[in-house]
Write an enzyme that holds these catalytic residues in place. Structure first.
Site, PDB file in Angstrom:
ATOM      1  N   GLY A 162       0.842  -1.191   0.000  1.00  0.00           N
ATOM      2  CA  GLY A 162       0.000   0.000   0.000  1.00  0.00           C
ATOM      3  C   GLY A 162       0.876   1.240   0.000  1.00  0.00           C
ATOM      4  O   GLY A 162       2.005   1.218  -0.489  1.00  0.00           O
ATOM      5  N   ARG A 163       0.361   2.318   0.557  1.00  0.00           N
ATOM      6  CA  ARG A 163       1.107   3.581   0.526  1.00  0.00           C
ATOM      7  C   ARG A 163       2.481   3.458   1.169  1.00  0.00           C
ATOM      8  O   ARG A 163       3.494   3.899   0.614  1.00  0.00           O
ATOM      9  CB  ARG A 163       0.299   4.675   1.246  1.00  0.00           C
ATOM     10  CG  ARG A 163      -0.939   5.129   0.493  1.00  0.00           C
ATOM     11  CD  ARG A 163      -1.757   6.081   1.354  1.00  0.00           C
ATOM     12  NE  ARG A 163      -2.303   5.373   2.502  1.00  0.00           N
ATOM     13  CZ  ARG A 163      -3.580   5.001   2.622  1.00  0.00           C
ATOM     14  NH1 ARG A 163      -4.440   5.305   1.688  1.00  0.00           N
ATOM     15  NH2 ARG A 163      -3.980   4.343   3.683  1.00  0.00           N
ATOM     16  N   THR A 242       6.696  -2.251  11.209  1.00  0.00           N
ATOM     17  CA  THR A 242       6.164  -0.947  11.645  1.00  0.00           C
ATOM     18  C   THR A 242       4.654  -0.925  11.432  1.00  0.00           C
ATOM     19  O   THR A 242       4.046   0.138  11.402  1.00  0.00           O
ATOM     20  CB  THR A 242       6.785   0.216  10.830  1.00  0.00           C
ATOM     21  OG1 THR A 242       6.599  -0.061   9.441  1.00  0.00           O
ATOM     22  CG2 THR A 242       8.254   0.393  11.130  1.00  0.00           C
ATOM     23  N   ARG A 244       1.501  -3.557  12.570  1.00  0.00           N
ATOM     24  CA  ARG A 244       0.845  -3.803  13.848  1.00  0.00           C
ATOM     25  C   ARG A 244       1.487  -5.030  14.470  1.00  0.00           C
ATOM     26  O   ARG A 244       1.777  -6.015  13.768  1.00  0.00           O
ATOM     27  CB  ARG A 244      -0.661  -4.037  13.668  1.00  0.00           C
ATOM     28  CG  ARG A 244      -1.474  -2.761  13.450  1.00  0.00           C
ATOM     29  CD  ARG A 244      -1.527  -1.872  14.698  1.00  0.00           C
ATOM     30  NE  ARG A 244      -2.316  -0.665  14.504  1.00  0.00           N
ATOM     31  CZ  ARG A 244      -1.853   0.534  14.120  1.00  0.00           C
ATOM     32  NH1 ARG A 244      -0.570   0.681  13.854  1.00  0.00           N
ATOM     33  NH2 ARG A 244      -2.667   1.565  13.995  1.00  0.00           N
ATOM     34  N   GLU A 273       1.419  -4.716  23.025  1.00  0.00           N
ATOM     35  CA  GLU A 273       1.870  -3.365  23.322  1.00  0.00           C
ATOM     36  C   GLU A 273       1.085  -2.735  24.481  1.00  0.00           C
ATOM     37  O   GLU A 273      -0.135  -2.874  24.497  1.00  0.00           O
ATOM     38  CB  GLU A 273       1.618  -2.543  22.041  1.00  0.00           C
ATOM     39  CG  GLU A 273       2.637  -1.518  21.745  1.00  0.00           C
ATOM     40  CD  GLU A 273       2.418  -0.973  20.336  1.00  0.00           C
ATOM     41  OE1 GLU A 273       2.521  -1.750  19.378  1.00  0.00           O
ATOM     42  OE2 GLU A 273       2.135   0.217  20.236  1.00  0.00           O
ATOM     43  N   HIS A 291       6.638   2.422  19.059  1.00  0.00           N
ATOM     44  CA  HIS A 291       5.548   2.808  18.158  1.00  0.00           C
ATOM     45  C   HIS A 291       5.622   4.303  17.798  1.00  0.00           C
ATOM     46  O   HIS A 291       4.701   5.068  18.062  1.00  0.00           O
ATOM     47  CB  HIS A 291       4.181   2.482  18.804  1.00  0.00           C
ATOM     48  CG  HIS A 291       3.059   2.334  17.808  1.00  0.00           C
ATOM     49  ND1 HIS A 291       1.987   1.502  17.999  1.00  0.00           N
ATOM     50  CD2 HIS A 291       2.848   2.924  16.598  1.00  0.00           C
ATOM     51  CE1 HIS A 291       1.155   1.581  16.968  1.00  0.00           C
ATOM     52  NE2 HIS A 291       1.661   2.435  16.105  1.00  0.00           N
ATOM     53  N   ALA A 293       6.642   5.400  14.567  1.00  0.00           N
ATOM     54  CA  ALA A 293       6.894   5.531  13.119  1.00  0.00           C
ATOM     55  C   ALA A 293       6.336   6.827  12.541  1.00  0.00           C
ATOM     56  O   ALA A 293       6.919   7.408  11.644  1.00  0.00           O
ATOM     57  CB  ALA A 293       6.351   4.323  12.366  1.00  0.00           C
TER      58      ALA A 293
HETATM   59  C1  GLV Z   1      -0.119   4.398  13.867  1.00  0.00           C
HETATM   60  O1  GLV Z   1       0.200   3.286  14.227  1.00  0.00           O
HETATM   61  C2  GLV Z   1      -1.185   4.654  12.957  1.00  0.00           C
HETATM   62  O2  GLV Z   1      -1.901   3.713  12.585  1.00  0.00           O
HETATM   63  O3  GLV Z   1      -1.384   5.830  12.591  1.00  0.00           O
END
Ligand code: GLV
Ligand code: GLV
Length: 339
Positions: A162-163, A242, A244, A273, A291, A293
């Site tokens: 995806g993106r 990065t 889930r 988490e 978490h 990112a």
């Molecule tokens: C962060 O984990 C998000 O989904 O924005």
């Protein structure tokens, strides 16, 4: 009754937009703590729009607690904390914050990849502990990301194109990597490109030097990376997550690292988490961060703005710019909530 209930404080850029549109109640949770469930439910009982962080579950019980609710605005691109099927059934649009965090997240994933490959964290610790006495040929030997010494183009396997997965592909170009991607719904799009090769999951695992995870979390991706997947990977492979945490079976990951089945891991997310397996903390093959990112100042501000704009649209009964269940707008349940 408030117009907006916010489960934990979001950046001021978003709060300002909410305040300009109505009454805002922010749970008075101190930074770094979680809002008790009872308080979250209570907020949902009083508010027209529920603004949630990814740390708070938005489940059927919560949605049923608020008959006056008009929508859910999640401050995240991921929305596995929200029961979207229940929301649709109950006539509630759900929104997220896609797009804005793509490059920020890919940057962090890339940083984890580089750090794990080149042992940045153990090397930094080595310095701080005052252990650097003399340079030597075998000090902190890592793995190449670029072709490097053996001249071989390294293979990046992207699971979830995806993106953010595509953002990793762009970065890989600068390192002269060959890119494999696995993402069944994207198969035709990937196959139409000549700069990335579509690979079945097992094939991708077997051929990749680095495997980076960018799927969402759903029943089909839960524990996608378990002992079988690690057994198929190269012993020199490094896995980056990065996305889930529960996409990776954390105990199986620790076993794979300890037994030398794979060489390293870079982790931003964890199965339970904020807890994480103690085996991760004792392994020098692991780089892990909490978490973060999407954690740049500009991106978090923009996420707050998007989240607030979605929330205001929910309040006004307009289509939210980033609705994840747009089919809800055609339902009787949705219309009933507007009366
Ligand atoms: C962060 O984990 C998000 O989904 O924005
Ligand atoms: C390393 O520092 C080198 O000069 O090769």
């Amino acid at each position: 009754m408030s117009h907006f209930f916010v489960t934990r404080r979001i950046p001021d850029a978003g709060l300002a937009i909410l305040r300009a549109a109505g009454e805002v109640e922010v749970a008075p949770t101190p930074d770094g703590e979680s809002t008790p469930r009872e308080q979250v439910l209570d907020g949902a009982r009083r508010a027209a729009v529920h603004v949630s962080l990814l740390t708070e579950a938005v489940d059927r019980e919560l949605m049923e607690a608020g008959p006056q609710l008009r929508g859910i605005s999640n401050y995240a691109v991921g929305f596995n904390n929200v029961d979207v099927a229940a929301a649709t059934e109950l006539g509630l649009p759900v929104s997220n914050t896609p797009g804005v965090l793509t490059d920020t997240t890919a940057d962090l994933a890339w940083a984890l990849l580089m750090a794990a490959a080149r042992k940045i964290v153990p090397a930094d610790r080595y310095m701080r502990e005052g252990r650097y006495r003399i340079w030597g040929p075998s000090l902190m030997l890592g793995a190449d990301v670029s072709p490097g010494g053996d001249g071989r183009r390294k293979v990046l396997g992207i699971v979830g194109f995806g993106r953010i997965g595509q953002g990793m592909h762009r970065r890989a170009q600068g390192f002269d990597m060959d890119v494999l991607a696995h993402d069944p719904p994207m198969k035709h799009i990937i196959e139409a490109r000549d700069d990335v090769e579509y690979a079945e999951f097992d094939d991708l695992l077997a051929r990749s030097d680095f495997v980076t995870i960018h799927t969402d979390l759903n029943p089909s991706t839960h524990h996608l990376f378990g002992s079988e997947a690690f057994a198929r990977m190269k012993q020199t492979a490094i896995v980056i997550n990065t996305a889930r945490g529960p996409v990776v079976h954390e105990e199986a990951l620790v076993e794979a690292l300890d037994s030398g089945q794979i060489a390293g891991a870079g982790l931003d997310v964890f199965e339970f988490e904020p807890a994480f397996h103690p085996g991760l903390a004792r392994s020098d093959k692991v780089v892990m961060v909490p978490h973060i990112a999407s954690a740049s100042v500009a991106t978090r501000d923009r996420m707050a703005t998007m989240c607030a704009e979605n929330a205001v649209a929910h309040l006004r009964g307009e289509r939210a710019p980033n609705c994840v269940n747009p089919e809800v707008y055609e339902t009787e349940a949705y219309r009933r909530r507007r009366r």
